[in-house]
Design an enzyme around this catalytic site. Structure first.
Site, PDB file in Angstrom:
ATOM      1  N   GLU A   1       0.855  -1.196   0.000  1.00 34.38           N
ATOM      2  CA  GLU A   1       0.000   0.000   0.000  1.00 34.38           C
ATOM      3  C   GLU A   1       0.886   1.239   0.000  1.00 34.38           C
ATOM      4  OE1 GLU A   1      -3.046   1.316  -0.318  1.00 34.38           O
ATOM      5  OE2 GLU A   1      -2.152   3.225   0.255  1.00 34.38           O
TER       6      GLU A   1
ATOM      7  N   ALA B   1     -21.016   4.928   1.365  1.00 34.47           N
ATOM      8  CA  ALA B   1     -21.212   3.807   2.303  1.00 34.47           C
ATOM      9  C   ALA B   1     -22.481   2.998   2.028  1.00 34.47           C
ATOM     10  CB  ALA B   1     -21.194   4.314   3.741  1.00 34.47           C
TER      11      ALA B   1
ATOM     12  N   HIS C   1     -25.343  -0.951  -2.705  1.00 33.95           N
ATOM     13  CA  HIS C   1     -26.377  -0.715  -3.705  1.00 33.95           C
ATOM     14  C   HIS C   1     -27.130  -2.002  -4.040  1.00 33.95           C
ATOM     15  CE1 HIS C   1     -25.276   3.418  -4.665  1.00 33.95           C
ATOM     16  NE2 HIS C   1     -24.004   3.057  -4.654  1.00 33.95           N
TER      17      HIS C   1
ATOM     18  N   ARG D   1     -13.446   9.319  -7.326  1.00 37.96           N
ATOM     19  CA  ARG D   1     -13.803   8.068  -8.001  1.00 37.96           C
ATOM     20  C   ARG D   1     -12.798   7.733  -9.108  1.00 37.96           C
ATOM     21  NH1 ARG D   1     -17.947  11.677  -7.810  1.00 37.96           N
ATOM     22  NH2 ARG D   1     -19.952  11.118  -6.875  1.00 37.96           N
TER      23      ARG D   1
ATOM     24  N   CYS E   1     -17.388  16.991  18.254  1.00 47.76           N
ATOM     25  CA  CYS E   1     -16.280  17.935  18.517  1.00 47.76           C
ATOM     26  C   CYS E   1     -15.086  17.688  17.597  1.00 47.76           C
ATOM     27  CB  CYS E   1     -15.877  17.919  19.992  1.00 47.76           C
ATOM     28  SG  CYS E   1     -14.592  16.743  20.429  1.00 47.76           S
TER      29      CYS E   1
HETATM   30  C1  LIG Z   1     -17.450   9.844  -3.864  1.00 47.15           C
HETATM   31  C2  LIG Z   1     -17.587   8.356  -3.929  1.00 47.15           C
HETATM   32  C3  LIG Z   1     -18.780   7.750  -3.576  1.00 47.15           C
HETATM   33  C4  LIG Z   1     -18.929   6.365  -3.652  1.00 47.15           C
HETATM   34  N1  LIG Z   1     -20.043   5.767  -3.143  1.00 47.15           N
HETATM   35  C5  LIG Z   1     -20.155   4.426  -3.177  1.00 47.15           C
HETATM   36  C6  LIG Z   1     -21.266   3.780  -2.581  1.00 47.15           C
HETATM   37  O1  LIG Z   1     -22.085   4.382  -1.902  1.00 47.15           O
HETATM   38  N2  LIG Z   1     -21.395   2.442  -2.754  1.00 47.15           N
HETATM   39  C7  LIG Z   1     -20.487   1.712  -3.466  1.00 47.15           C
HETATM   40  O2  LIG Z   1     -20.688   0.520  -3.641  1.00 47.15           O
HETATM   41  N3  LIG Z   1     -19.370   2.288  -3.957  1.00 47.15           N
HETATM   42  C8  LIG Z   1     -19.189   3.610  -3.815  1.00 47.15           C
HETATM   43  N4  LIG Z   1     -18.062   4.210  -4.291  1.00 47.15           N
HETATM   44  C9  LIG Z   1     -17.042   3.384  -4.924  1.00 47.15           C
HETATM   45  C10 LIG Z   1     -16.159   2.657  -3.915  1.00 47.15           C
HETATM   46  O3  LIG Z   1     -15.771   3.500  -2.862  1.00 47.15           O
HETATM   47  C11 LIG Z   1     -14.950   2.142  -4.657  1.00 47.15           C
HETATM   48  O4  LIG Z   1     -15.366   1.430  -5.785  1.00 47.15           O
HETATM   49  C12 LIG Z   1     -14.093   1.223  -3.814  1.00 47.15           C
HETATM   50  O5  LIG Z   1     -13.777   1.823  -2.586  1.00 47.15           O
HETATM   51  C13 LIG Z   1     -12.852   0.888  -4.610  1.00 47.15           C
HETATM   52  O6  LIG Z   1     -11.940   0.225  -3.804  1.00 47.15           O
HETATM   53  P1  LIG Z   1     -10.476  -0.036  -4.335  1.00 47.15           P
HETATM   54  O7  LIG Z   1      -9.838  -0.900  -3.332  1.00 47.15           O
HETATM   55  O8  LIG Z   1     -10.554  -0.499  -5.741  1.00 47.15           O
HETATM   56  O9  LIG Z   1      -9.800   1.399  -4.441  1.00 47.15           O
HETATM   57  P2  LIG Z   1      -9.243   2.382  -3.322  1.00 47.15           P
HETATM   58  O10 LIG Z   1     -10.032   2.348  -2.078  1.00 47.15           O
HETATM   59  O11 LIG Z   1      -9.091   3.697  -3.998  1.00 47.15           O
HETATM   60  O12 LIG Z   1      -7.833   1.778  -2.968  1.00 47.15           O
HETATM   61  C14 LIG Z   1      -6.737   1.851  -3.835  1.00 47.15           C
HETATM   62  C15 LIG Z   1      -5.496   1.857  -2.984  1.00 47.15           C
HETATM   63  O13 LIG Z   1      -4.367   1.726  -3.817  1.00 47.15           O
HETATM   64  C16 LIG Z   1      -3.333   2.515  -3.285  1.00 47.15           C
HETATM   65  N5  LIG Z   1      -2.368   2.773  -4.367  1.00 47.15           N
HETATM   66  C17 LIG Z   1      -2.514   3.575  -5.435  1.00 47.15           C
HETATM   67  N6  LIG Z   1      -1.407   3.557  -6.180  1.00 47.15           N
HETATM   68  C18 LIG Z   1      -0.541   2.707  -5.589  1.00 47.15           C
HETATM   69  C19 LIG Z   1       0.774   2.289  -5.862  1.00 47.15           C
HETATM   70  N7  LIG Z   1       1.457   2.735  -6.931  1.00 47.15           N
HETATM   71  N8  LIG Z   1       1.380   1.425  -4.994  1.00 47.15           N
HETATM   72  C20 LIG Z   1       0.723   0.949  -3.902  1.00 47.15           C
HETATM   73  N9  LIG Z   1      -0.527   1.341  -3.597  1.00 47.15           N
HETATM   74  C21 LIG Z   1      -1.145   2.191  -4.429  1.00 47.15           C
HETATM   75  C22 LIG Z   1      -4.036   3.752  -2.790  1.00 47.15           C
HETATM   76  O14 LIG Z   1      -3.273   4.470  -1.840  1.00 47.15           O
HETATM   77  C23 LIG Z   1      -5.307   3.143  -2.202  1.00 47.15           C
HETATM   78  O15 LIG Z   1      -5.174   2.846  -0.836  1.00 47.15           O
HETATM   79  C24 LIG Z   1     -17.865   5.591  -4.165  1.00 47.15           C
HETATM   80  C25 LIG Z   1     -16.653   6.197  -4.495  1.00 47.15           C
HETATM   81  C26 LIG Z   1     -16.501   7.553  -4.340  1.00 47.15           C
HETATM   82  C27 LIG Z   1     -15.169   8.177  -4.584  1.00 47.15           C
END
Ligand SMILES: Cc1cc2nc3c(=O)[nH]c(=O)nc-3n(C[C@H](O)[C@H](O)[C@H](O)COP(=O)(O)OP(=O)(O)OC[C@H]3O[C@@H](n4cnc5c(N)ncnc54)[C@H](O)[C@@H]3O)c2cc1C
Length: 483
Positions: free
Chosen positions: A32, A47, A50, A312, A438
């Site tokens: 990470e 959160a 869906h 996103r 707070c």
């Molecule tokens: C505004 C918003 C609202 C949303 N609402 C919903 C919702 O209500 N319901 C729903 O189902 N989904 C929702 N989503 C989508 C959901 O949050 C994401 O699809 C999900 O969290 C994706 O998870 P992930 O692990 O793919 O990505 P992330 O949580 O983005 O994790 C990616 C990780 O990779 C790390 N990383 C990046 N580059 C590197 C690198 N080179 N080396 C090592 N680590 C790296 C980052 O630091 C990060 O920790 C929403 C997203 C957003 C932004």
């Protein structure tokens, strides 16, 4: 050491995949970039679990959303994560919107979503009395739910670590290449790692990693969403998650109750050039407020606790891009995982782990334990339970965060756990200390002391969220900066 699998990215998809990979006899490491897991999209979203009515039939978004949604009861129980099937309502404020509600219902049914129906005005207002009385009808989605996204991500990581997955934080992957024997060389300032397979779960940066190993190039657009959080005092204002039917005026914003009793109001959807820019803006928040009032005319603006923004990872295909590119065998993508990625995460973790295990030809891990006990929460206990736990562990009698009733015992436990907290934000996401009204005004000094004590570090080195985000400049009594 040659790992069987290296996962890049510790969001909900990376951590869920890590946990599902632990079911197999494989050596697995997760790298990470930042100082803690759950620092990307997974920490700042709406959160919502869906229902799955929204995505195009046949898409990965639809398929993994519906499958993930159905897995939540089991996952929440195994990992001790709060989850509620509170239901979602997509509300039309105009009679002319009713055909669009019916079209959404049909689309949901094509995706396999169960129990969809259209609610008329009276039934709708009886169910949600604080809703704008101008509401005409709604699509009722009983399978819609809510979950704490950071508790879920952290619980997945803890369970993965319990089952042998190694986590490296502060380990940004800067290059991925092939060794002469076909294994991967994964480079990071934290070290050089070798592995037989790689899973790319790097969120907004996932295209960059794919493009290091494949000629099938992808691009991610960073799309920011801004929010307000409403105080728990309004926890009964709405029970279901309220969506607005998209109109010519835009996509609308949500009124989203959380499992912790707060209500999220947002998000916006603005494309931005800097993929890591999670600032809120006065203009974005003003848009949230004016659109939210359509659903909740009595929105108590004075009850906002704070604001936040998430970014996103929107792929050019408008869908999740999953699996191995044709020219990069054993490099697995979870690319463009934007919403509904949280809802889909259990299914994505399952799919990616199965795909990797099949390709590596491995056996199940007989020692895999799916149960991750949570940290007992003082705020959820009866008086009798409180007396009993204090008798066993007197540190449960010391309240650190008054707003969220978090005790010293919980904070210490969150630091001592596998993939434990190292920063103030890490404590906040694992225990809720500092998340209340707070906003850590009261508990911060003690949290900081506890972190320093548990990590055997100087209080001056403790940060909010890694890097240079230190709170303290110098020891007043020594008179020397940095001591
Ligand atoms: C505004 C918003 C609202 C949303 N609402 C919903 C919702 O209500 N319901 C729903 O189902 N989904 C929702 N989503 C989508 C959901 O949050 C994401 O699809 C999900 O969290 C994706 O998870 P992930 O692990 O793919 O990505 P992330 O949580 O983005 O994790 C990616 C990780 O990779 C790390 N990383 C990046 N580059 C590197 C690198 N080179 N080396 C090592 N680590 C790296 C980052 O630091 C990060 O920790 C929403 C997203 C957003 C932004």
């Amino acid at each position: 050491m040659l790992y069987d699998v290296i996962l890049i990215g510790g969001g909900v998809v990376g951590c869920a995949t890590a946990r599902e990979l632990a079911r197999y006899s494989l050596s697995v490491a997760l790298l990470e970039k930042t100082e803690d897991i759950c620092n990307g999209q997974s920490k700042a979203n709406t959160a919502i679990v869906h229902g799955g009515y929204d995505a195009a039939p046949g898409s990965n978004k639809a398929k993994f959303n519906v499958r993930g949604n159905a897995m939540f009861e089991r996952i929440a129980e195994e990992l001790s994560v709060p989850f509620s099937r509170n239901g979602s309502l997509v509300v039309s404020f105009e009679e002319s919107g009713i055909p669009a509600l019916l079209a959404l219902k049909q689309r949901g049914e094509a995706n396999g979503v169960k129990g969809l129906s259209i609610l008329g005005r009276e039934a709708l207002l009886a169910r949600e009395p604080n809703l704008n009385p101008a509401a005409q009808a709604a699509l009722d989605v009983p399978s819609g739910g809510i979950v704490c996204p950071y508790e879920l991500t952290i619980a997945y990581a803890e369970n993965a670590a319990q089952n042998g997955v190694t986590f490296f934080r502060d380990a940004p992957v800067t290059a991925v290449s092939r060794n002469a024997d076909g294994t991967f060389l994964v480079s990071s300032p934290a070290g050089e790692f070798a592995s037989r397979a790689v899973v790319n779960c790097a969120g907004v940066h996932s295209a960059e990693l794919n493009n290091m190993v494949s000629e099938e190039k992808h691009s991610i657009t960073a799309r920011r969403g801004e929010y307000y959080i409403v105080d728990k005092a309004y926890r009964d204002a709405f029970h279901s998650t309220i969506f607005q039917l998209p109109t010519a005026m835009g996509k609308g914003v949500l009124i989203a109750p959380t499992v912790d009793g707060t209500i999220l109001i947002g998000p916006t959807a603005d494309d931005i050039p800097d993929k890591d820019d999670t600032r809120t803006t006065a203009e974005g928040l003003a848009r949230v407020l004016s659109r939210a009032k359509l659903s909740w005319p009595g929105l108590p603006a004075r009850a906002f606790i704070t604001t936040y923004a998430g970014v996103r990872a929107h792929a050019e295909t408008d869908d999740f891009i999953l699996g191995e590119p044709a020219d990069a065998p054993l490099f697995f993508n979870a690319l463009g995982v934007e919403s509904p990625g949280l809802s889909a995460a259990p299914a994505l973790g399952e799919f990616l782990a199965q795909s990797v295990a099949e390709r590596l030809g491995t056996a199940p891990n007989p020692a895999f334990d799916p149960i991750r006990p949570g940290i007992p929460k003082f705020r959820d206990m009866t008086d009798a339970e409180r007396a009993e736990i204090i008798a066993r562990d007197p540190e449960y009698a010391k309240i650190v965060c008054r707003c969220e009733l978090v005790t010293e015992a919980e904070i210490r436990a969150s630091i001592r756990r596998p993939v434990g907290a190292r920063t103030v934000d890490g404590i906040k996401r694992r225990t809720r200390a500092g998340m209340g009204r707070c906003q850590a005004g009261f508990c911060l000094p003690r949290t900081l002391e506890l972190l320093a004590e548990e990590l055997a570090a100087s209080p001056l080195s403790i940060t909010k969220c890694g890097g240079e985000s230190r709170y303290l400049e110098s020891n007043l009594f020594s008179g020397k900066a940095g001591e």
